[in-house]
Design a protein around this motif. Structure first.
Motif, PDB file in Angstrom:
ATOM      1  N   SER A  75     -73.089 -15.383 -10.184  1.00  0.00           N
ATOM      2  CA  SER A  75     -74.221 -16.314 -10.113  1.00  0.00           C
ATOM      3  C   SER A  75     -75.094 -16.072  -8.900  1.00  0.00           C
ATOM      4  CB  SER A  75     -73.705 -17.750 -10.009  1.00  0.00           C
ATOM      5  OG  SER A  75     -73.723 -18.330 -11.259  1.00  0.00           O
ATOM      6  N   SER A  76     -74.429 -16.067  -7.725  1.00  0.00           N
ATOM      7  CA  SER A  76     -75.195 -15.958  -6.478  1.00  0.00           C
ATOM      8  C   SER A  76     -74.779 -14.658  -5.804  1.00  0.00           C
ATOM      9  CB  SER A  76     -74.902 -17.167  -5.569  1.00  0.00           C
ATOM     10  OG  SER A  76     -74.864 -18.361  -6.313  1.00  0.00           O
ATOM     11  N   GLY A  77     -73.939 -14.756  -4.753  1.00  0.00           N
ATOM     12  CA  GLY A  77     -73.502 -13.534  -4.080  1.00  0.00           C
ATOM     13  C   GLY A  77     -72.159 -13.020  -4.583  1.00  0.00           C
ATOM     14  N   LEU A  79     -69.259 -14.290  -4.132  1.00  0.00           N
ATOM     15  CA  LEU A  79     -68.130 -14.472  -3.197  1.00  0.00           C
ATOM     16  C   LEU A  79     -67.081 -15.441  -3.739  1.00  0.00           C
ATOM     17  CD1 LEU A  79     -69.831 -14.482   0.331  1.00  0.00           C
ATOM     18  CD2 LEU A  79     -68.934 -12.574  -1.013  1.00  0.00           C
ATOM     19  N   THR A  80     -67.472 -16.336  -4.624  1.00  0.00           N
ATOM     20  CA  THR A  80     -66.483 -17.277  -5.176  1.00  0.00           C
ATOM     21  C   THR A  80     -65.426 -16.512  -5.965  1.00  0.00           C
ATOM     22  OG1 THR A  80     -68.289 -18.858  -5.417  1.00  0.00           O
ATOM     23  CG2 THR A  80     -66.213 -19.434  -6.484  1.00  0.00           C
ATOM     24  N   SER A  81     -65.883 -15.682  -6.907  1.00  0.00           N
ATOM     25  CA  SER A  81     -64.902 -14.942  -7.714  1.00  0.00           C
ATOM     26  C   SER A  81     -64.139 -13.953  -6.841  1.00  0.00           C
ATOM     27  CB  SER A  81     -65.573 -14.255  -8.910  1.00  0.00           C
ATOM     28  OG  SER A  81     -66.741 -13.612  -8.507  1.00  0.00           O
ATOM     29  N   LEU A  82     -64.797 -13.399  -5.823  1.00  0.00           N
ATOM     30  CA  LEU A  82     -64.084 -12.466  -4.940  1.00  0.00           C
ATOM     31  C   LEU A  82     -62.952 -13.173  -4.207  1.00  0.00           C
ATOM     32  CD1 LEU A  82     -65.054  -9.561  -2.876  1.00  0.00           C
ATOM     33  CD2 LEU A  82     -64.317 -11.513  -1.524  1.00  0.00           C
ATOM     34  N   HIS A  98     -60.036 -22.769 -13.001  1.00  0.00           N
ATOM     35  CA  HIS A  98     -61.511 -22.723 -12.926  1.00  0.00           C
ATOM     36  C   HIS A  98     -62.087 -22.828 -14.329  1.00  0.00           C
ATOM     37  CE1 HIS A  98     -61.717 -18.050 -13.436  1.00  0.00           C
ATOM     38  NE2 HIS A  98     -60.580 -18.512 -13.900  1.00  0.00           N
ATOM     39  N   VAL A  99     -63.397 -22.997 -14.399  1.00  0.00           N
ATOM     40  CA  VAL A  99     -64.005 -23.183 -15.718  1.00  0.00           C
ATOM     41  C   VAL A  99     -64.306 -21.820 -16.330  1.00  0.00           C
ATOM     42  CG1 VAL A  99     -66.028 -24.087 -16.947  1.00  0.00           C
ATOM     43  CG2 VAL A  99     -64.900 -25.477 -15.212  1.00  0.00           C
ATOM     44  N   GLY A 100     -63.985 -21.700 -17.602  1.00  0.00           N
ATOM     45  CA  GLY A 100     -64.223 -20.435 -18.292  1.00  0.00           C
ATOM     46  C   GLY A 100     -64.800 -20.660 -19.673  1.00  0.00           C
ATOM     47  N   LYS A 124     -69.750 -16.597 -12.909  1.00  0.00           N
ATOM     48  CA  LYS A 124     -71.036 -17.308 -13.069  1.00  0.00           C
ATOM     49  C   LYS A 124     -70.849 -18.816 -13.219  1.00  0.00           C
ATOM     50  CE  LYS A 124     -73.716 -13.504 -14.860  1.00  0.00           C
ATOM     51  NZ  LYS A 124     -74.715 -13.143 -15.851  1.00  0.00           N
ATOM     52  N   SER A 125     -71.975 -19.532 -13.001  1.00  0.00           N
ATOM     53  CA  SER A 125     -71.956 -21.006 -13.010  1.00  0.00           C
ATOM     54  C   SER A 125     -72.002 -21.523 -14.441  1.00  0.00           C
ATOM     55  CB  SER A 125     -73.178 -21.545 -12.282  1.00  0.00           C
ATOM     56  OG  SER A 125     -73.299 -20.911 -11.040  1.00  0.00           O
ATOM     57  N   MET A 126     -71.161 -22.508 -14.705  1.00  0.00           N
ATOM     58  CA  MET A 126     -71.155 -23.102 -16.041  1.00  0.00           C
ATOM     59  C   MET A 126     -71.608 -24.541 -15.908  1.00  0.00           C
ATOM     60  SD  MET A 126     -68.042 -20.849 -17.271  1.00  0.00           S
ATOM     61  CE  MET A 126     -67.670 -19.482 -16.172  1.00  0.00           C
ATOM     62  N   LEU A 178     -67.845 -25.882  -5.272  1.00  0.00           N
ATOM     63  CA  LEU A 178     -69.172 -25.347  -5.596  1.00  0.00           C
ATOM     64  C   LEU A 178     -70.185 -26.414  -5.215  1.00  0.00           C
ATOM     65  CD1 LEU A 178     -68.531 -23.932  -9.209  1.00  0.00           C
ATOM     66  CD2 LEU A 178     -68.571 -22.655  -7.046  1.00  0.00           C
ATOM     67  N   VAL A 179     -71.113 -26.052  -4.349  1.00  0.00           N
ATOM     68  CA  VAL A 179     -72.164 -27.009  -3.977  1.00  0.00           C
ATOM     69  C   VAL A 179     -72.870 -27.451  -5.254  1.00  0.00           C
ATOM     70  CG1 VAL A 179     -74.447 -27.098  -2.874  1.00  0.00           C
ATOM     71  CG2 VAL A 179     -72.472 -26.188  -1.644  1.00  0.00           C
ATOM     72  N   CYS A 180     -73.233 -28.732  -5.322  1.00  0.00           N
ATOM     73  CA  CYS A 180     -73.740 -29.223  -6.608  1.00  0.00           C
ATOM     74  C   CYS A 180     -74.994 -30.078  -6.444  1.00  0.00           C
ATOM     75  CB  CYS A 180     -72.632 -30.025  -7.287  1.00  0.00           C
ATOM     76  SG  CYS A 180     -73.100 -30.658  -8.897  1.00  0.00           S
TER      77      CYS A 180
HETATM   78  C1  LIG Z   1     -72.923 -28.076 -12.097  1.00  0.00           C
HETATM   79  C2  LIG Z   1     -73.268 -27.152 -10.949  1.00  0.00           C
HETATM   80  C3  LIG Z   1     -74.339 -27.468 -10.121  1.00  0.00           C
HETATM   81  C4  LIG Z   1     -74.650 -26.638  -9.031  1.00  0.00           C
HETATM   82  N1  LIG Z   1     -75.697 -26.981  -8.205  1.00  0.00           N
HETATM   83  C5  LIG Z   1     -75.989 -26.201  -7.147  1.00  0.00           C
HETATM   84  C6  LIG Z   1     -77.051 -26.543  -6.258  1.00  0.00           C
HETATM   85  O1  LIG Z   1     -77.738 -27.557  -6.425  1.00  0.00           O
HETATM   86  N2  LIG Z   1     -77.289 -25.727  -5.193  1.00  0.00           N
HETATM   87  C7  LIG Z   1     -76.542 -24.593  -4.964  1.00  0.00           C
HETATM   88  O2  LIG Z   1     -76.796 -23.891  -3.981  1.00  0.00           O
HETATM   89  N3  LIG Z   1     -75.527 -24.249  -5.781  1.00  0.00           N
HETATM   90  C8  LIG Z   1     -75.233 -25.022  -6.861  1.00  0.00           C
HETATM   91  N4  LIG Z   1     -74.191 -24.674  -7.680  1.00  0.00           N
HETATM   92  C9  LIG Z   1     -73.355 -23.509  -7.324  1.00  0.00           C
HETATM   93  C10 LIG Z   1     -73.953 -22.187  -7.763  1.00  0.00           C
HETATM   94  O3  LIG Z   1     -74.513 -22.309  -9.058  1.00  0.00           O
HETATM   95  C11 LIG Z   1     -72.876 -21.080  -7.807  1.00  0.00           C
HETATM   96  O4  LIG Z   1     -71.852 -21.471  -8.678  1.00  0.00           O
HETATM   97  C12 LIG Z   1     -72.252 -20.803  -6.472  1.00  0.00           C
HETATM   98  O5  LIG Z   1     -73.255 -20.407  -5.575  1.00  0.00           O
HETATM   99  C13 LIG Z   1     -71.187 -19.702  -6.573  1.00  0.00           C
HETATM  100  O6  LIG Z   1     -71.809 -18.492  -6.895  1.00  0.00           O
HETATM  101  P1  LIG Z   1     -70.951 -17.127  -6.886  1.00  0.00           P
HETATM  102  O7  LIG Z   1     -71.862 -15.994  -7.208  1.00  0.00           O
HETATM  103  O8  LIG Z   1     -70.201 -17.060  -5.623  1.00  0.00           O
HETATM  104  O9  LIG Z   1     -69.954 -17.395  -8.094  1.00  0.00           O
HETATM  105  P2  LIG Z   1     -69.218 -16.352  -9.058  1.00  0.00           P
HETATM  106  O10 LIG Z   1     -68.649 -15.234  -8.258  1.00  0.00           O
HETATM  107  O11 LIG Z   1     -70.097 -16.034 -10.197  1.00  0.00           O
HETATM  108  O12 LIG Z   1     -67.984 -17.238  -9.554  1.00  0.00           O
HETATM  109  C14 LIG Z   1     -68.156 -18.551 -10.027  1.00  0.00           C
HETATM  110  C15 LIG Z   1     -66.787 -19.190 -10.158  1.00  0.00           C
HETATM  111  O13 LIG Z   1     -66.945 -20.584 -10.343  1.00  0.00           O
HETATM  112  C16 LIG Z   1     -66.261 -21.014 -11.520  1.00  0.00           C
HETATM  113  N5  LIG Z   1     -67.084 -22.064 -12.140  1.00  0.00           N
HETATM  114  C17 LIG Z   1     -68.306 -21.959 -12.678  1.00  0.00           C
HETATM  115  N6  LIG Z   1     -68.752 -23.139 -13.097  1.00  0.00           N
HETATM  116  C18 LIG Z   1     -67.788 -24.039 -12.804  1.00  0.00           C
HETATM  117  C19 LIG Z   1     -67.653 -25.420 -12.987  1.00  0.00           C
HETATM  118  N7  LIG Z   1     -68.605 -26.162 -13.575  1.00  0.00           N
HETATM  119  N8  LIG Z   1     -66.525 -26.029 -12.540  1.00  0.00           N
HETATM  120  C20 LIG Z   1     -65.536 -25.303 -11.980  1.00  0.00           C
HETATM  121  N9  LIG Z   1     -65.597 -23.965 -11.797  1.00  0.00           N
HETATM  122  C21 LIG Z   1     -66.720 -23.345 -12.201  1.00  0.00           C
HETATM  123  C22 LIG Z   1     -66.159 -19.787 -12.393  1.00  0.00           C
HETATM  124  O14 LIG Z   1     -65.038 -19.909 -13.224  1.00  0.00           O
HETATM  125  C23 LIG Z   1     -65.991 -18.686 -11.346  1.00  0.00           C
HETATM  126  O15 LIG Z   1     -64.649 -18.537 -10.993  1.00  0.00           O
HETATM  127  C24 LIG Z   1     -73.873 -25.467  -8.791  1.00  0.00           C
HETATM  128  C25 LIG Z   1     -72.803 -25.148  -9.641  1.00  0.00           C
HETATM  129  C26 LIG Z   1     -72.485 -25.975 -10.701  1.00  0.00           C
HETATM  130  C27 LIG Z   1     -71.317 -25.606 -11.601  1.00  0.00           C
END
Ligand SMILES: Cc1cc2nc3c(=O)[nH]c(=O)nc-3n(C[C@H](O)[C@H](O)[C@H](O)COP(=O)(O)OP(=O)(O)OC[C@H]3O[C@@H](n4cnc5c(N)ncnc54)[C@H](O)[C@@H]3O)c2cc1C
Length: 435
Positions: A75-77, A79-82, A98-100, A124-126, A178-180
């Protein structure tokens, strides 16, 4: 727990033992019987400095994966999945909650991953309503340890549940937040799909975050697959009527009472780096607030092996990356609490005091209009779904959005018509460019 009429999980409480109800009230993240985020911070991170916006913090970073393929698939950088994969590979935990996605089912649900390959499958964000009830019941007492990922209210709820259940507390080792901005009902994905020509019943799957190299990181696409199709339909999220998060479309009512943006009770919180210096890079960047040594060590180890780029970020910059979110959750919350109290409604006690004058008169009108839009979207989409007619939702929503734009322009001191014309001009230009 079951999905209600508005595409949000609801608890059915009829016939539930009063003692269980009392326990439920102690672990509900929005209940006055539960500890608040400040109480939890004091309990969980007593040694760390705290900030009223990002909570406790050991380190604050901006960062991203170095592998282009992994980065683009996140989704972003990424780092969450890492960090989840590293927690598994280093043996800190045996599994990840986690959500899948499930094959052939457009809905999202909590799943248990026990290998980094499985973690990679659910990146990615769900943006959808989900429930942790099934996975928590499944792992409880299985003798294994877990990391859990969730938006702030889910993390807070699970911390409180773990407080009530010592065996679960032993098992849940790392809480990843996850910031929301707000949660979305299941309608969000269905509405985006419908706008791509795929009605809810024909939806096979949706990817909410498809990065586009021609645009900035915040201007992403979504991809929808119709049942029986092999190719996804890819559309710009900003071109959907409800694509802007500012409209509050499909936001559950509970989010109107949340003041936790950085998942303050999590061991680490990941966000999008919505800051100009990072947004210009389409591949995406995380803001990371670290509160736990194990997570920090894993991030620094990943940096040493060149798997990620990391740079320090100030607390102010981290908070700035969520500026709109703070307006909604702090200033907006004060107004909503005061509004409801004035209407004789019961409201939870929050860290923000009710205050009808927290915002200017014009900004208050925007805050109220956004709340109306959340309700309207849930009601109208439920009716549109039942009738199989998208316009039952889209036409009142378009009217509400136009009003929102006018109010927002007035609040910003921009001549309302200039704002509307600018918006229209932008849409026409986008259409002409085919984006
Ligand atoms: C409902 C929602 C609202 C968000 N609002 C904001 C915001 O306002 N501002 C902001 O900066 N970021 C927000 N985020 C967070 C952002 O969208 C990314 O998820 C976050 O930056 C992590 O990115 P990543 O590339 O590190 O994640 P990735 O490396 O792509 O990994 C994402 C991980 O999160 C898990 N995941 C995804 N969705 C969910 C979920 N709903 N519940 C539990 N686990 C989940 C996946 O299974 C995966 O393991 C939001 C996320 C959600 C789910």
């Amino acid at each position: 727990m079951s999905i209600g009429r508005h595409g949000v999980y609801e608890a059915r409480l009829d016939g539930v033992d009063p003692a269980v109800l009392r326990a439920a009230s102690r672990v509900c993240p929005f209940s006055d019987d539960a500890l608040n985020e400040d109480d939890l911070t004091r309990q969980l991170f007593p040694q760390l400095p705290t900030d009223g916006r990002v909570g406790a913090h050991l380190d604050v970073f901006a960062g991203r994966r170095t592998s282009e393929r992994e980065l683009v698939g996140s989704s972003s950088g990424g780092l969450t999945s890492l960090i989840l994969a590293d927690l598994l590979d280093s043996g800190v935990v045996d599994g990840v909650l986690h959500v899948g996605r499930s094959t052939g089912d457009p809905r999202f649900s909590y799943t248990i991953s026990t290998s980094s390959g499985q973690v990679d499958h659910s990146r990615k964000s769900m943006y959808s309503a989900t429930t942790m009830a099934d996975v928590v019941a499944e792992i409880r007492g299985d003798g294994k340890t877990y990391a859990v990922v969730g938006v702030p209210c889910f993390i807070k709820a699970l911390r409180l549940v773990a407080d009530e259940m010592p065996e679960l507390d032993e098992q849940l080792q790392v809480y990843v937040g996850l910031v929301c901005g707000h949660l979305k009902s299941t309608f969000f994905g269905e509405s985006l799909a419908w706008q791509a020509g795929v009605p809810p019943r024909e939806l096979e799957s949706i990817d909410f975050r498809v990065k586009n190299p021609e645009r900035s990181s915040g201007d992403y696409d979504y991809a929808v697959v119709r049942r029986g199709d092999s190719e996804p339909r890819v559309r710009r999220t900003a071109s959907a009527i409800d694509g802007s998060w500012g409209y509050g479309a499909f936001q559950p009512e509970a989010c109107n009472f949340c003041d936790d943006i950085f998942a303050e009770s999590a061991d680490v919180a990941f966000a999008d780096a919505w800051l100009p210096q990072y947004q210009s890079d389409w591949r995406g960047t995380n803001v990371v607030v670290v509160r736990d040594d194990r997570v920090r060590d894993l991030l620094l180890a990943a940096q040493r092996r060149d798997a990620i780029h990391l740079e320090p970020l100030s607390v102010d910059e981290a908070a700035q990356s969520q500026a709109g979110n703070f307006r909604h959750r702090r200033m907006g919350l004060a107004v909503r609490l005061a509004d409801d109290r004035r209407h004789g409604l019961s409201v939870p006690t929050k860290r923000v005091a009710p205050d009808r004058r927290a915002a200017t008169r014009r900004r208050t009108a925007v805050i109220r209009q956004r709340r109306r839009m959340s309700r309207l979207s849930l009601e109208a989409f439920a009716a549109a779904r039942e009738a199989g007619d998208f316009e039952i939702y889209a036409s009142p929503m378009r009217r509400a959005i136009r009003r929102y734009w006018l109010l927002d322009a007035a609040a910003r001191g921009i001549a309302p018509f200039a704002r509307v014309l600018a918006h229209r001009g932008l849409r026409i230009a986008r259409r002409a460019l085919g984006r």
